[in-house]
Design a protein around this motif. Structure first.
Motif, PDB file in Angstrom:
ATOM      1  N   UNK A1399     -22.429   5.367   5.717  1.00 32.16           N
ATOM      2  CA  UNK A1399     -23.245   4.916   4.591  1.00 32.16           C
ATOM      3  C   UNK A1399     -22.610   5.159   3.242  1.00 32.16           C
ATOM      4  N   UNK A1400     -21.382   5.657   3.221  1.00 30.31           N
ATOM      5  CA  UNK A1400     -20.732   5.928   1.941  1.00 30.31           C
ATOM      6  C   UNK A1400     -20.020   4.686   1.441  1.00 30.31           C
ATOM      7  N   UNK A1401     -20.264   4.388   0.188  1.00 28.09           N
ATOM      8  CA  UNK A1401     -19.574   3.302  -0.497  1.00 28.09           C
ATOM      9  C   UNK A1401     -18.734   3.945  -1.586  1.00 28.09           C
ATOM     10  N   UNK A1402     -17.418   3.745  -1.519  1.00 26.73           N
ATOM     11  CA  UNK A1402     -16.527   4.442  -2.424  1.00 26.73           C
ATOM     12  C   UNK A1402     -15.648   3.458  -3.177  1.00 26.73           C
ATOM     13  N   UNK A1403     -15.364   3.817  -4.422  1.00 22.25           N
ATOM     14  CA  UNK A1403     -14.513   3.010  -5.294  1.00 22.25           C
ATOM     15  C   UNK A1403     -13.221   3.790  -5.531  1.00 22.25           C
ATOM     16  N   UNK A1404     -12.099   3.158  -5.214  1.00 21.67           N
ATOM     17  CA  UNK A1404     -10.797   3.811  -5.299  1.00 21.67           C
ATOM     18  C   UNK A1404      -9.943   3.132  -6.376  1.00 21.67           C
ATOM     19  N   UNK A1405      -9.194   3.953  -7.099  1.00 21.67           N
ATOM     20  CA  UNK A1405      -8.207   3.445  -8.048  1.00 21.67           C
ATOM     21  C   UNK A1405      -6.878   3.326  -7.315  1.00 21.67           C
ATOM     22  N   UNK A1406      -6.440   2.088  -7.068  1.00 22.07           N
ATOM     23  CA  UNK A1406      -5.235   1.851  -6.263  1.00 22.07           C
ATOM     24  C   UNK A1406      -4.157   1.154  -7.063  1.00 22.07           C
ATOM     25  N   UNK A1407      -4.225   1.249  -8.394  1.00 25.88           N
ATOM     26  CA  UNK A1407      -3.217   0.586  -9.221  1.00 25.88           C
ATOM     27  C   UNK A1407      -1.798   1.010  -8.932  1.00 25.88           C
ATOM     28  N   UNK A1408      -1.528   2.321  -8.756  1.00 25.43           N
ATOM     29  CA  UNK A1408      -0.123   2.741  -8.531  1.00 25.43           C
ATOM     30  C   UNK A1408       0.413   2.447  -7.140  1.00 25.43           C
ATOM     31  N   UNK A1409      -0.390   1.878  -6.238  1.00 24.59           N
ATOM     32  CA  UNK A1409       0.070   1.687  -4.867  1.00 24.59           C
ATOM     33  C   UNK A1409       1.246   0.734  -4.807  1.00 24.59           C
ATOM     34  N   UNK A1410       1.242  -0.279  -5.657  1.00 20.35           N
ATOM     35  CA  UNK A1410       2.350  -1.253  -5.617  1.00 20.35           C
ATOM     36  C   UNK A1410       3.688  -0.589  -5.869  1.00 20.35           C
ATOM     37  N   UNK A1411       3.714   0.448  -6.703  1.00 21.94           N
ATOM     38  CA  UNK A1411       4.973   1.107  -7.019  1.00 21.94           C
ATOM     39  C   UNK A1411       5.460   2.008  -5.889  1.00 21.94           C
ATOM     40  N   UNK A1412       4.579   2.288  -4.908  1.00 18.50           N
ATOM     41  CA  UNK A1412       4.951   3.194  -3.823  1.00 18.50           C
ATOM     42  C   UNK A1412       5.579   2.463  -2.639  1.00 18.50           C
ATOM     43  N   UNK A1413       5.671   1.127  -2.701  1.00 16.36           N
ATOM     44  CA  UNK A1413       6.185   0.382  -1.549  1.00 16.36           C
ATOM     45  C   UNK A1413       7.617   0.762  -1.205  1.00 16.36           C
ATOM     46  N   UNK A1414       8.423   1.029  -2.227  1.00 12.33           N
ATOM     47  CA  UNK A1414       9.833   1.302  -1.973  1.00 12.33           C
ATOM     48  C   UNK A1414      10.047   2.644  -1.283  1.00 12.33           C
ATOM     49  N   UNK A1415       9.039   3.519  -1.271  1.00 14.44           N
ATOM     50  CA  UNK A1415       9.209   4.826  -0.645  1.00 14.44           C
ATOM     51  C   UNK A1415       8.965   4.792   0.849  1.00 14.44           C
ATOM     52  N   UNK A1416       8.399   3.708   1.356  1.00 15.00           N
ATOM     53  CA  UNK A1416       8.128   3.606   2.782  1.00 15.00           C
ATOM     54  C   UNK A1416       7.094   4.614   3.227  1.00 15.00           C
ATOM     55  N   UNK A1417       7.306   5.152   4.418  1.00 21.12           N
ATOM     56  CA  UNK A1417       6.355   6.121   4.969  1.00 21.12           C
ATOM     57  C   UNK A1417       6.387   7.434   4.223  1.00 21.12           C
ATOM     58  N   UNK A1418       7.344   7.630   3.355  1.00 22.92           N
ATOM     59  CA  UNK A1418       7.379   8.859   2.579  1.00 22.92           C
ATOM     60  C   UNK A1418       6.461   8.835   1.389  1.00 22.92           C
ATOM     61  N   UNK A1419       5.779   7.709   1.156  1.00 28.40           N
ATOM     62  CA  UNK A1419       4.864   7.627   0.020  1.00 28.40           C
ATOM     63  C   UNK A1419       3.691   8.556   0.232  1.00 28.40           C
ATOM     64  N   UNK A1420       3.277   9.190  -0.838  1.00 23.82           N
ATOM     65  CA  UNK A1420       2.143  10.109  -0.781  1.00 23.82           C
ATOM     66  C   UNK A1420       0.917   9.471  -1.423  1.00 23.82           C
ATOM     67  N   UNK A1421      -0.228   9.882  -0.910  1.00 23.66           N
ATOM     68  CA  UNK A1421      -1.472   9.269  -1.376  1.00 23.66           C
ATOM     69  C   UNK A1421      -2.053   9.962  -2.587  1.00 23.66           C
ATOM     70  N   UNK A1422      -1.310  10.891  -3.198  1.00 18.94           N
ATOM     71  CA  UNK A1422      -1.861  11.614  -4.336  1.00 18.94           C
ATOM     72  C   UNK A1422      -2.117  10.710  -5.528  1.00 18.94           C
ATOM     73  N   UNK A1423      -1.432   9.556  -5.571  1.00 22.18           N
ATOM     74  CA  UNK A1423      -1.651   8.630  -6.676  1.00 22.18           C
ATOM     75  C   UNK A1423      -2.936   7.841  -6.526  1.00 22.18           C
ATOM     76  N   UNK A1424      -3.522   7.869  -5.339  1.00 21.17           N
ATOM     77  CA  UNK A1424      -4.779   7.171  -5.097  1.00 21.17           C
ATOM     78  C   UNK A1424      -5.916   8.176  -5.264  1.00 21.17           C
ATOM     79  N   UNK A1425      -6.872   7.865  -6.093  1.00 19.83           N
ATOM     80  CA  UNK A1425      -7.996   8.779  -6.259  1.00 19.83           C
ATOM     81  C   UNK A1425      -9.292   7.981  -6.297  1.00 19.83           C
ATOM     82  N   UNK A1426     -10.336   8.675  -5.952  1.00 20.57           N
ATOM     83  CA  UNK A1426     -11.649   8.049  -5.876  1.00 20.57           C
ATOM     84  C   UNK A1426     -12.338   8.127  -7.241  1.00 20.57           C
ATOM     85  N   UNK A1427     -12.791   6.985  -7.727  1.00 17.68           N
ATOM     86  CA  UNK A1427     -13.486   6.944  -9.007  1.00 17.68           C
ATOM     87  C   UNK A1427     -14.978   7.207  -8.866  1.00 17.68           C
ATOM     88  N   UNK A1428     -15.574   6.609  -7.859  1.00 18.49           N
ATOM     89  CA  UNK A1428     -17.027   6.707  -7.706  1.00 18.49           C
ATOM     90  C   UNK A1428     -17.396   6.754  -6.228  1.00 18.49           C
TER      91      UNK A1428
END
Length: 1788
Positions: A1399-1428
């Motif tokens: 039942x949880x509806x969450x809003x995520x800020x995923x703007x920096x995700x595009x810049x993490x593509x070049x890191x492959x599986x080494x990308x960390x999710x710390x740049x993604x955060x929940x707004x609401x």
């Protein structure tokens, strides 16, 4: 602001929950408006003297105003009298254009009302924004009234005489009254305005007035009385004092009224106290108490105050509130607590837990001090003076544990310097609690409540002060627990203590005996070396001091804060001097706490010179101590206001701030505790909230541990716990009653303890862990006594209303209730075998119950047995150990009666009424207790302080314990082996050696600060329990003898909770964003309303996150569509008649409900406003502005999903397969015309998903896991372009919005990329599959959506979101987004919305995700955060948002559609229906409203015109099976009531106008099936599934007749009509029938006022061998014909499918109407001769009985089990499962 804010009522009891979210602190100073506080008004102002009233130049008088001499006060007073109050008055100031400009918080009015007259007091109060509010008090007012500019409070006085006409008038003997008005709280509580100043006063006839005073101090009129529990005692200035003759009490001569009181809880009944004056409290009737000041001879601050209706603290949020409820929801909540599942490392102390030794602990006995030996260990065994012998061991008791926290204040809680333990007061005991192990040790010696604590920086010295005046301060060696010294403080009442870091300086703040604030500095450096405490300096100040601290960087410097001032202090040259900080515009704030900024890495500069101060208005000031200026001023404001059902955005520049009660600093953060119940952690720049924890009550104190990793928090509701910041887990340390404990009981098998308290709660504790397991609350009546069932997991509780109820500990609910008593229950006890239960009440009645029966029926009730004058103590009733005898105090208080417990035959009556020479009065019994059965002893304590040991058989005196205590013994208990006698006497616990005849004297144990109410032994006889202000658990140190004559019971078993899950009463829309919610280490105890049973509450789903439940990983159940039972086509049988479109008798008007069973079955386009959703087989298109609906029928089965083309011109809908088709149907609709343009089919199983290509040229359809088919359609002709069989189940499909030739599917462990290649008219599919990397470990993919190119977001069954690069075909990032399966994803360029099965509806800020593509599986999710985050009422199944994802509409499995606004953080309910089957629809007399009930336990009231939900009554864990609306009663709409029957056999009466439950009765032992009112509304007829019909009074709930003629077959319907029955040969005013499942109908004539009921006719109809219709057994239904009262219509299983019309006059069948199927429902139109019938074949038939013609209608997806015409016959309601269709009947 003070911390004594009462907890909000109706709040849920739960452990604090923490959340991390973004927040703000507005750096805006509050405006200063109103009059400036002037020094000349302190400490108080004599208003009459200052304005020279006697000269009448600055004041005015009108009418009969004169100066007279009062004999009581021995001085001149003003008399104001006259028949018209408005024409006789004194007014200050003289002109209305002037202002008094008085800024004192309190206004004191010294007056006496004139007998048999009325009086009025008007106050004009100005707010900070210069709004003038008229506040009036008068005994003329009958009720409380409130507007934006006026408050009217009734000052009601009730004479203690039976004369009714004196109510409202001042009684004879009215005394001088000390009226204390808190103007600040009056405006804040009732109007949410801030107090500025007092503008004018008008005193109107008829009264005597001595004077008016204003002050910021809270004076006590009789400070020499008992110490106060909440506030420091400020003595009355001599100028204001009333004269009291020597030897008399102030309260015996005068009346003290404080308004509002400290407590926000109001008793629901008039309060009566012994020895009260002619005035007493009178509260108004109804469900809400009447706000009114109180006249009483005793201080009433803790008993009565106006009602404050505020939201639940769990419903408050500074970021996003709970889901709005646009209708009042009447419910009772129920929760269950669980033991902590967080096991921290065990604590190993470097120092041993030494036993505390003291030489100064004493008790007063008979005027002498009884001292202990220096070697006596604390808890101390005290001996009577003159006792030369003692029994061993000495001491025999040792304090093991304490349940409680606070007492005088909940602001005192400290960390030890090593951070391993917490120090806090529990009334007169200081507790040190190891947080990792739960072990306690104690500092005992205080004789009154501890009001202040301080611990030095090294943890060597502990200082404590007690509240009793003059205050005594103790210094303790903290490591050994030894009391180093005791000294009396020059401060009369100490309110704060503070040590320097080295412990050489101790500062204290409080009031001196004149009420002035005093600061004292003591030198304590030599105390540890055997030296004494020296006073270094003293200083008086006229400024208020709420907090005082010695700086950690300079021991000669201090700081204080209070009302309007922050001052810096310095100790130099033997003097304390202070200077104010220039606060500027903040000088009017009320500061509550302060803290110095901690240094980093041992560098004190410059941070050490920064001081943080918080205020009640939400301000936090950062002050430079060197420059003495305010560097930063921030104000913490809520972002929401909960004033209405729909939360609104509030800016940071308006509105009231968050009242901050405490703050604490670490080098990296600031912890803030506030009155809204939140603990918030901020960075020191206050840029955003780091973490917050919500508590059940206002947070009164916070303290950061020395390492900065734990934050201790305390609440004014008695809860103490800490938040572990690294793990984000909240640990509950202590819970406590907030008022004295009245009674206790122990349970042997589970090792549990039950307590009842004056705080109106019943709590269950685990004796092994001392943790609270259950919490049962009551707001309407007070629990008085409690006892456990000896063998079952049940306990019994008696209440002040006279009710006795049994509670199940396994189900946490009320089982049975009996109300045979008329007075408060005073005694409650059960026999040891559990067969019998006895109860006694304050009116002298004694009741006996049969506990062997599950309903424990009442066996006997005997009046005038128990003495009504006996003490209100549970110890006045006792059962012998063998269960054969019953003893009680009665029939007078001078006698004790012994009866046979089974027969209640009187066996013995003992007169103990000997003359007490000391008092000159007859002796009376106080408590009784039986010894072991082998001894046959009966112990009786008397008012002359004796304990008499009687022979229970003969009544002779065996022995006597004289002079056991200066006070009577209120409770006594003899151990099972008869070795020890336990007594409660005053504030002490006494233990006697019962086996020794020489009476060596008892051992006396202190520790309680209030009288001990109850004492008992633990079930294993190894411990002693005492209860009063707190609950003490003592270990018995005596060795157990192996040859005991009376062995005790087996040790208590380990307590355990039941496994049943209780549904949360809230809607679970907490809607607070958090990245990971901390799990409380101990769940909250369950709360169960004990006024209405069983517990009721709003519907919702269980939140398993905090309860330690396993993570939800069920993608199949979340994503799969489960269609309703396949039904036969509605027109597949012969005899069906479809009407022409132009001549239809019915037109579908409205649909109530949304199919939460579907997936993606709702669409919304904000640019065009198009909004469509499904309900069963219908597509509903609704205008969100007007509410108008269009209905698109045609599907033969339930619709599973929808898709809207990108042009918004075409809508596609798909349904499951029906019994008449081989393939699922897909319909393509023209949005503008609402017509079906194409009908296509290909899938043999349910269509799970639909999607249009970005150019709308293609439509893809996906079959479910059974079909695994993917089909592609061309939208030009909707021909099948391509189809493929998938190798595994697929849960989602989507087109690439940036490339119409790319398609993606997700399923079990793979992502499938499809490339569409077109060659001419042919389209081929190229497929590429990618496995999910093992490092992700996501398992099954359940949802997908495209983001910014080339990103693809996929949701998993384990709650993760993984991101794919579609160009490279690889997954490069994943993060844990939820606890449940992610069933929905929507994305814009930089924001992602996820919806899960939790039942949880969450809003995520995923703007920096595009810049993490070049890191492959080494990308960390710390740049993604929940707004609401928003929490809805069920799994998210559909959603549509605008392009920026700012707002949208979301559907849940619970059948609710929500409008979501991320900007405001709100969720607003758009569409809501029943979650399960609708059982009944009824209509109000005026046809303005209708009501429905359902299997979900809810009763819902709807506005008939708009079909909007208005009221909801909810009962948890029960199904509401039948419902009826009371008939029109004398044209009075306020008496409209609903009667609802439930599956447990209960019947509840709800008031529609008051939105409250009026009555609950239990007329049936099994589930009810039908209910109806009599025609006059005074009687309720109900039928159950066993065939019984009960007739009950609707007002009293008494069942006075049971009709059992249908026994054995369920009653299917009861119908009542008003008819004079003489033509039928019987007498009666009502004609009613009952139909049962065995095809029998009985007709009766009744006159319930005369208790007459006579059988008129009995009908039996034959039934064939097989009559089931698609699994349904057709019911037997009957109804009176509304157009001919002699006719009766019947449908049911029979030889033929037909309607039978029976004539009661002719007693024969006169007509039969054939039907195509067996009918499932029946309704007759009152206005026209129309008959409505519902069938299991999803069809509705309308029959014109005049012409015999019929028309059939489709629309439902299930059996039409309910149809009801409105009284006007303009509308017809039909229901199938949880769908409700509203049809408009054409004019006929």
């Amino acid at each position: 602001m003070t911390a004594e804010v009462a907890p909000l009522s109706g709040s849920r009891c739960q452990a604090p929950r923490c959340m991390s979210r973004a927040g703000r602190a507005d750096a805006k100073a509050g405006s200063s408006s109103g009059a400036m506080a002037r020094a000349w008004q302190h400490p108080f102002l004599n208003v009459f003297r200052h304005f020279r009233v006697e000269e009448w130049k600055r004041s005015a008088k009108q009418g009969d105003v004169a100066v007279v001499t009062d004999k009581t006060l021995k001085g001149a007073v003003y008399r104001i009298r006259g028949s018209v109050s408005a024409a006789n008055y004194i007014q200050l100031p003289k002109n209305s254009t002037q202002s008094l400009g008085l800024t004192g918080r309190y206004l004191y009015v010294l007056f006496r009302p004139l007998p048999n007259k009325h009086f009025v007091i008007h106050l004009d109060v100005s707010t900070e924004d210069n709004q003038v509010i008229r506040v009036s008090f008068s005994n003329l007012f009958k009720e409380f009234k409130s507007t934006a500019t006026r408050l009217q409070f009734p000052f009601v006085l009730e004479a203690r005489t039976p004369q009714r006409d004196l109510v409202g008038l001042v009684p004879h003997g009215a005394r001088w009254t000390f009226l204390q008005l808190d103007l600040q709280d009056i405006l804040l509580v009732y109007l949410n305005r801030r107090y500025g100043h007092l503008k004018s006063v008008r005193l109107c006839a008829s009264l005597l007035v001595r004077n008016l005073y204003t002050s910021d101090l809270c004076f006590e009129p009789a400070f020499s009385g008992a110490p106060w529990a909440k506030l420091p005692v400020t003595p009355m200035p001599r100028e204001m004092a009333f004269p009291v003759p020597k030897g008399e009490s102030w309260h015996d001569r005068y009346v003290h009224v404080r308004f509002p009181s400290d407590s926000l809880k109001v008793p629901s009944k008039p309060m009566e106290k012994s020895g009260s004056p002619p005035e007493a409290v009178l509260l108004g009737p109804g469900p809400h108490p009447l706000p009114c000041p109180v006249a009483s001879s005793k201080p009433v601050r803790f008993s009565v105050s106006p009602v404050v209706q505020t939201p639940s603290p769990t419903a408050q949020s500074s970021q996003a509130p709970l889901a709005p409820r646009p209708f009042p929801e009447v419910s009772l909540s129920q929760e269950r607590s669980e033991a902590s599942n967080v096991d921290g490392p065990r604590f190993h102390s470097l120092e041993p837990w030494a036993r505390v030794k003291a030489s100064d602990v004493h008790t007063a006995a008979a005027g002498t001090h009884v001292l202990t030996h220096e070697s006596t260990e604390v808890p101390v065994a005290l001996e009577d003076a003159g006792s030369c012998k003692r029994f061993l061991p000495d001491p025999i008791l040792r304090l093991k544990g304490v349940i409680g926290f606070g007492g005088h204040s909940t602001r005192q809680a400290l960390w030890t310097p090593d951070g391993t333990a917490v120090v806090y007061p529990c009334h007169a005991v200081i507790v040190v609690l190891l947080v990792d192990t739960g072990e306690q040790r104690f500092f005992l010696g205080h004789t009154d409540k501890v009001c202040a604590l301080a611990l030095d920086g090294s943890g060597s010295l502990l200082a404590s002060a007690q509240a009793r005046t003059p205050s005594v301060i103790r210094l303790w060696d903290f490591q050994t627990g030894r009391c180093l010294c005791v000294f009396q403080s020059p401060v009369h009442v100490v309110c704060s203590l503070s040590f320097s870091d080295s412990g050489a300086l101790l500062c204290g703040v409080g009031k001196d005996r004149h009420g002035r604030t005093m600061v004292v500095a003591w030198g304590t450096g030599q105390v540890g070396l055997g030296g004494e405490v020296v006073v270094l300096a003293k200083a008086h100040t006229d400024f208020d001091v709420q907090a005082f601290r010695v700086t950690f960087f300079d021991e000669t410097r201090m700081a204080s804060c209070g009302q309007g001032s922050v001052r810096l202090w310095r100790l130099r040259g033997g003097a304390l001097r202070s200077c104010p900080v220039d606060l500027g515009e903040h000088h009017v704030l009320q500061f509550t706490d302060l803290a110095f900024k901690q240094a980093r890495d041992g560098c004190p500069e410059p941070s050490a010179a920064m001081l943080f101060v918080c205020s009640r208005s939400g301000h936090i000031l950062e002050i430079d101590c060197q420059c003495m200026v305010v560097r930063h001023a921030r104000r913490l404001l809520p972002t929401q206001t909960l004033g209405g059902p729909h939360p609104q955005k509030q800016t940071f520049s308006t509105g009231p701030g968050i009242a901050i009660s405490s703050l604490s600093l670490s080098p990296a953060m600031c912890a803030v505790g506030s009155a809204d119940g939140y603990l918030r952690l901020w960075p020191l720049d206050f840029s955003s909230v780091l973490l917050e924890a919500e508590h059940e009550g206002p947070v009164s104190s916070v303290c950061v541990s020395p390492d900065g990793l734990r934050v201790l928090s305390a609440t004014s509701s008695g809860h103490l716990g800490f938040l572990d910041t690294p793990s984000r887990v909240y640990h509950m340390l202590a819970r406590s009653h907030t008022a004295p404990v009245l009674a206790l009981a122990t349970e042997q098998r589970r090792g549990q303890l039950a307590t009842v308290s004056q705080d109106r709660t019943v709590r269950i504790w685990d004796l092994a862990t001392l943790q609270q397991l259950y919490n049962f609350t009551s707001s309407e009546e007070a629990p008085c006594t409690v006892t456990f069932h000896p063998t079952r997991p049940i306990f019994f509780c008696g209440f002040s209303s006279g009710a006795v109820r049994s509670f199940s500990l396994e189900a946490a609910e009320v089982l049975v209730e009996h109300t045979c008593h008329q007075g408060a229950i005073t005694g409650l006890t059960a026999t040891p075998d559990g067969r019998l239960l006895f109860s006694s009440c304050s009116r002298g009645s004694l009741a006996q119950y049969n506990c062997a029966d599950p309903q424990w029926h009442v066996l006997r009730v005997a009046a005038d047995m128990v003495s009504p004058d006996a003490p209100a103590s549970p110890s006045t009733l006792a059962v012998s150990r063998d269960g054969r005898l019953l003893a009680f105090v009665g029939p007078s208080r001078h006698t004790v009666t012994v009866m046979g417990s089974a027969s209640l035959d009187e066996l013995l009556r003992v007169d103990i009424g000997t003359l007490d020479l000391a008092s000159g009065r007859l002796d009376s019994a106080m408590a009784v207790c039986f010894g072991p059965a082998a001894l046959g002893h009966l112990l009786v304590s008397t008012s002359s302080n004796r304990v008499m040991v009687l022979d229970a058989a003969s009544g002779r005196i065996i022995r006597e314990l004289p002079g056991v205590h200066p006070e009577p013994c209120s409770s006594l208990m003899l151990s099972e082996d008869a070795r020890f006698l336990l007594m409660a006497a005053g504030r002490a616990v006494k233990v006697w050696d019962y086996t020794t005849q020489a009476n060596p004297g008892p051992q006396v144990y202190i520790g309680h600060s209030e009288p001990v109410q109850a004492v008992t032994f633990s079930p294993d006889q190894q411990q002693v329990l005492s209860a009063g202000d707190a609950i003490f658990l003592w270990d018995i140190l005596a060795t157990t003898e192996s040859d005991q004559s009376f062995p005790g019971p087996s040790p208590a078993c380990e307590a355990g909770l039941g496994t049943g899950q209780l549904e949360d009463a809230a809607s679970r829309a907490s809607e607070l964003p958090r990245q990971q919610v901390p799990k409380p280490s101990q769940a909250s105890p369950p709360r169960l309303g004990i006024c209405a049973r069983p517990p009721e509450g709003g519907d919702g789903t269980s939140d398993t996150k905090n309860s330690g439940a396993p993570r939800t990983t069920c993608p199949a159940s979340h994503k799969a569509f489960t269609p309703a039972r396949a039904s036969r086509g509605p027109h597949s049988a012969k005899g069906t008649s479809l009407p022409p479109a132009s001549s239809e008798w019915l037109r579908l008007k409205a649909v109530v409900g949304y199919s939460g069973n579907g997936r993606a079955n709702m669409v919304w386009r904000p640019d065009t406003g198009f909004f469509a959703y499904t309900c069963g087989r219908l597509v509903v298109v609704e205008d969100l502005h007007s509410g108008a609906q269009q209905h698109w029928p045609g599907h033969p089965a339930e619709i599973s999903t929808l898709a809207l083309s990108h042009s918004a011109q075409v809508l596609a809908s798909a349904s499951g397969r029906s019994s008449t088709t081989d393939h699922c149907q897909i319909r393509v609709w023209d949005v503008s015309g609402g017509l079906c343009q194409h009908l296509i089919s290909h899938h043999s199983t349910t269509v799970l998903a639909l999607a249009f290509s970005p150019d709308d040229r293609l439509l893809v359809t996906l079959g479910d896991h059974d079909g695994c088919t993917l089909a592609l359609w061309g939208t030009a002709t909707y021909d099948l372009v391509s189809s493929t069989r998938l190798p595994e189940p697929v849960h989602g499909v989507a087109f690439n919005p940036w490339d119409a030739g790319e398609l993606t599917c997700v399923g079990q462990g793979t992502v499938t990329f499809w490339l569409l290649q077109q060659r001419g008219a042919d389209i081929s599919l190229q497929v590429h599959r990618e496995q999910i990397p093992e490092t992700v470990g996501a398992g099954e993919l359940t949802s997908l959506c495209y983001g910014a190119p080339p990103l693809l977001y996929c949701g998993t069954s384990s709650g993760q979101v993984c991101v794919w690069d579609t160009r490279a075909g690889r997954c490069f990032l994943s993060w844990e987004a939820d606890d449940g399966g992610i069933g929905l994803l929507l994305c814009s360029s930089s924001r992602l919305v996820s919806g899960s099965s939790t039942g949880r509806l969450r809003l995520w800020a995923v703007g920096p995700v595009s810049e993490l593509r070049c890191k492959g599986l080494g990308a960390r999710s710390s740049s993604v955060f929940m707004e609401r985050e928003l929490v809805l009422d069920g799994a998210v199944v559909s959603a549509s948002f605008d392009g920026s994802v700012d707002m949208g509409v979301v559907g849940t499995r619970a059948g609710t559609l929500w409008f979501i606004s991320w900007a405001e953080g709100t969720s607003t309910r758009l569409i809501s229906g029943h979650r399960s089957k609708v059982n009944e629809v009824v209509f109000g007399p005026g046809e303005s409203h209708c009501a429905t009930c359902g299997e979900d336990g809810s009763v819902r009231v709807w506005a008939l015109a708009s079909m909007e939900l208005v009221i909801q009554f909810q009962v948890l864990n029960q199904s509401c099976l039948c419902l009826t609306w009371s008939p029109r009663c004398c044209g009075r709409p306020e008496q409209q009531r609903l009667a609802a029957g439930y599956g447990d056999g209960s019947l509840r009466i709800f008031s529609v106008s008051r939105t409250a439950m009026e009555l609950k009765m239990h007329p049936h032992p099994v589930a009810l099936t039908t209910v109806t009112f009599s025609t006059d509304g005074q009687t309720v007829l109900s039928g159950d599934k066993d065939g019984l019909v009960a007739v009950s009074h609707s007002r009293t709930g008494i069942t006075f007749r049971v009709v059992s003629d249908h026994q054995g077959a369920a009653i299917s319907t009861i119908c009542v009509t008003r008819k004079e029955c003489e033509d039928l040969g019987v007498e009666g005013t009502d004609l009613w029938l009952a139909a049962s499942g065995d095809q029998r109908v009985s007709v009766w004539a009744s006159d319930w006022l005369r208790n007459r009921c006579e059988l008129v006719d009995w009908l039996s109809f034959p039934m064939p061998a097989t009559t089931e219709t698609q699994g349904h057994l057709p019911p037997s239904l009957a109804a009176f014909c509304p157009w001919d009262g002699a006719l009766l219509m019947y449908v049911g299983p029979g030889v033929d499918k037909e309607v039978i019309i029976y004539d009661l006059s002719q007693k024969q069948v006169v007509e039969k109407i054939p039907l195509p199927f067996f009918a499932m429902s029946l309704s007759l139109s009152p206005g026209t001769r129309l008959l409505a019938l519902g069938f299991a074949e999803c069809m509705l038939r309308l029959v014109d009985c005049a012409t015999g013609t019929a028309q059939d209608f489709a629309g439902h997806n299930n059996a039409v089990h309910l149809c009801r015409f409105t009284p006007s016959a303009r509308l017809l309601f039909t229901a199938a499962c949880n769908e409700i269709l509203v049809w408009e009947v054409s004019g006929r």
